[in-house]
Enzyme design. Structure first.
Site, PDB file in Angstrom:
ATOM      1  N   GLU A   9      -1.549   4.889  14.140  1.00 33.41           N
ATOM      2  CA  GLU A   9      -1.240   6.105  13.383  1.00 33.41           C
ATOM      3  C   GLU A   9      -1.590   7.355  14.187  1.00 33.41           C
ATOM      4  OE1 GLU A   9      -1.652   7.881   8.852  1.00 33.41           O
ATOM      5  OE2 GLU A   9      -3.017   6.292   9.496  1.00 33.41           O
ATOM      6  N   PHE A  62       1.641  -3.692   3.877  1.00 32.35           N
ATOM      7  CA  PHE A  62       1.965  -5.006   4.423  1.00 32.35           C
ATOM      8  C   PHE A  62       3.457  -5.279   4.209  1.00 32.35           C
ATOM      9  CE2 PHE A  62      -2.473  -7.196   3.919  1.00 32.35           C
ATOM     10  CZ  PHE A  62      -2.967  -6.376   4.920  1.00 32.35           C
ATOM     11  N   LYS A 118      -9.755   7.538   2.457  1.00 34.07           N
ATOM     12  CA  LYS A 118     -10.170   6.148   2.223  1.00 34.07           C
ATOM     13  C   LYS A 118     -11.600   5.898   2.702  1.00 34.07           C
ATOM     14  CE  LYS A 118      -5.646   3.807   2.375  1.00 34.07           C
ATOM     15  NZ  LYS A 118      -4.723   4.914   2.727  1.00 34.07           N
ATOM     16  N   HIS A 132      -9.801   1.506  -0.062  1.00 36.74           N
ATOM     17  CA  HIS A 132      -8.342   1.376  -0.060  1.00 36.74           C
ATOM     18  C   HIS A 132      -7.891   0.909  -1.442  1.00 36.74           C
ATOM     19  CE1 HIS A 132      -4.324   0.825   1.023  1.00 36.74           C
ATOM     20  NE2 HIS A 132      -4.438   0.096   2.126  1.00 36.74           N
ATOM     21  N   HIS A 179      -3.033   7.420   6.521  1.00 38.88           N
ATOM     22  CA  HIS A 179      -3.250   6.096   5.922  1.00 38.88           C
ATOM     23  C   HIS A 179      -4.663   5.634   6.262  1.00 38.88           C
ATOM     24  CE1 HIS A 179      -2.124   2.367   4.088  1.00 38.88           C
ATOM     25  NE2 HIS A 179      -2.324   1.670   5.198  1.00 38.88           N
ATOM     26  N   CYS A 196       0.810  -1.219   0.000  1.00 41.22           N
ATOM     27  CA  CYS A 196       0.000   0.000   0.000  1.00 41.22           C
ATOM     28  C   CYS A 196       0.846   1.273   0.000  1.00 41.22           C
ATOM     29  CB  CYS A 196      -0.935  -0.013   1.202  1.00 41.22           C
ATOM     30  SG  CYS A 196      -1.875  -1.553   1.316  1.00 41.22           S
TER      31      CYS A 196
END
Length: 420
Positions: A317, A406, A338, A343, A306, A166
């Protein structure tokens, strides 16, 4: 050596809430959700039966049908957003040195639908012997979008793909920024595309318990920082930025959206899929970006987080932002776009960078929609301005965009208002 300044002169976007930049921005500001029932395949037996799909995409606006058949959907999205961005930039390619124009364009997954279709076809008909489409491999591989864009325009400069889940397209932007400021290119087409709303994509993320299963309320499912969040919503599409050396842009009279101030990279080095609970990698990547930009935390007005709407990720975060920005964290606008786009995986960084740049240009911070109730976790401080449910007007001199992938990959870009 003195580093060159880098600016953004063109934008392109195909998203679940708009198939061009103006439509994307209008729907973003108005808090429109792109989520709905999956139409790309029959999801009846899946835990998650909805996603944020691109709507009404017509590849023949950009490619002849014969050429389009040689490309996976993710590459079609890539070619389309590159077309919009190059056109938007006003580059006169007949009078440009094409050896000095590059393409750095990534995908986190690549041609997963092509892979699924070809393997299914093989096992269905394997008694007849192996029969594969001759374009199987070039349709599938994640570097081919960068190659196709360069072929389309004849760009001979640096050309490759980034792949960091991502964080992919933020990595692409960071690499393009660094090559231009080192004098290795005049212009680089940068960004990412993804088209992973497939049985394998949805089924795989379901198996990891990463996706929301709020099938009765798709449009309300992506709800970053709400206590009832239960996973991210899959999105698809692409984003493209034209990065250009400042003096080159000025010489041709280009319009300038914003300046690229800096970029940061880091790794969590913690877990395959989970962010570090204390936000260690997130803190490091934001500090690295600020250092690279030679900016203080107080110089940032907006953070496009994010913010995937996962139980652990949103907490880590928020904690990282408070620790990096201190008291200034409470003067920032923070939002997760998002909540509207879903996403976009490898395309997320480019699309969210566009949102950050347009926040600077237009003086509007897009919202985090679907907020309903606060989380009891002390690390999500609701005194932070998380721009819940409605866009807010404010002057944005500088914006920071976070992406975490990831594998623990973290990438962060900072954009600022252009000034001579």
């Amino acid at each position: 050596m003195e580093l060159k300044r880098v600016v953004v002169t063109g934008l392109g976007a195909i998203t679940p809430i708009g198939n061009n930049v103006p439509d994307f921005w209008e729907n973003l500001v108005n808090g429109v959700s792109g989520a709905g029932p999956i139409t790309h395949f029959d999801p009846t037996l899946f835990k998650t039966q909805f996603a944020c799909e691109v709507k009404g995409f017509d590849v023949t606006k950009y490619l002849e049908r014969k050429e389009a058949r040689k490309m996976d959907l993710y590459t079609q999205y890539a070619v389309a957003v590159a077309n919009e961005a190059v056109t938007d930039s006003g580059l006169d390619l007949e009078n440009e040195d094409l050896n000095r124009i590059g393409v750095i364009f990534g995908a986190g997954i690549g041609g997963i639908s092509t892979f699924e279709e070809e393997i299914a076809q093989y096992y269905t008909n394997k008694e007849k012997g192996p029969r594969f489409n001759p374009f199987f491999i070039p349709k599938m591989i994640s570097d081919i979008a960068a190659g196709q864009i360069s072929i389309m325009y004849g760009f001979h400069g640096p050309n490759y793909a980034t792949c960091s889940a991502c964080a992919t397209s933020t990595n692409a932007i960071a690499d393009a920024f660094n090559l231009i400021r080192l004098g290795k290119a005049n212009v680089i087409v940068s960004g990412g595309a993804e088209a992973a709303i497939t049985p394998g994509g949805v089924g795989g993320f379901n198996a990891m318990h990463a996706l929301s299963t709020r099938n009765d309320d798709p449009q309300g499912a992506s709800r970053p920082f709400s206590a009832s969040r239960d996973g991210f919503v899959m999105g698809e599409g692409g984003g493209c930025l034209i990065l250009e050396e400042l003096e080159h842009a000025k010489a041709r009279g280009a319009k300038i959206y914003a300046e690229v101030a800096g970029a940061g990279l880091s790794a969590d080095a913690y877990h395959l899929t989970a962010s570090h609970p204390d936000g260690l990698g997130a803190k490091l990547v934001m500090r690295n970006a600020l250092e690279d930009a030679e900016m203080k935390p107080e110089d940032i007005d907006y953070i496009n987080v994010h913010g995937t709407s996962t139980p652990v990720g949103d907490i880590s975060e928020a904690k990282a932002i408070k620790e990096v920005f201190g008291e200034h964290a409470f003067k920032l606008n923070i939002s997760s776009t998002k909540s509207m786009t879903g996403h976009l995986l490898g395309a997320a960084g480019a699309v969210e960078s566009i949102a950050s740049i347009l926040a600077i240009k237009n003086g509007i911070v897009p919202p985090t929609i679907n907020y309903t109730e606060g989380d009891n976790d002390e690390n999500i401080d609701y005194n932070l301005n998380l721009t819940f449910n409605k866009a807010q007007k404010r002057e944005v001199k500088a914006a920071l965009s976070n992406t975490f992938g990831f594998g623990g990959h973290n990438a962060c870009a900072i954009f600022k208002k252009y000034a001579e």
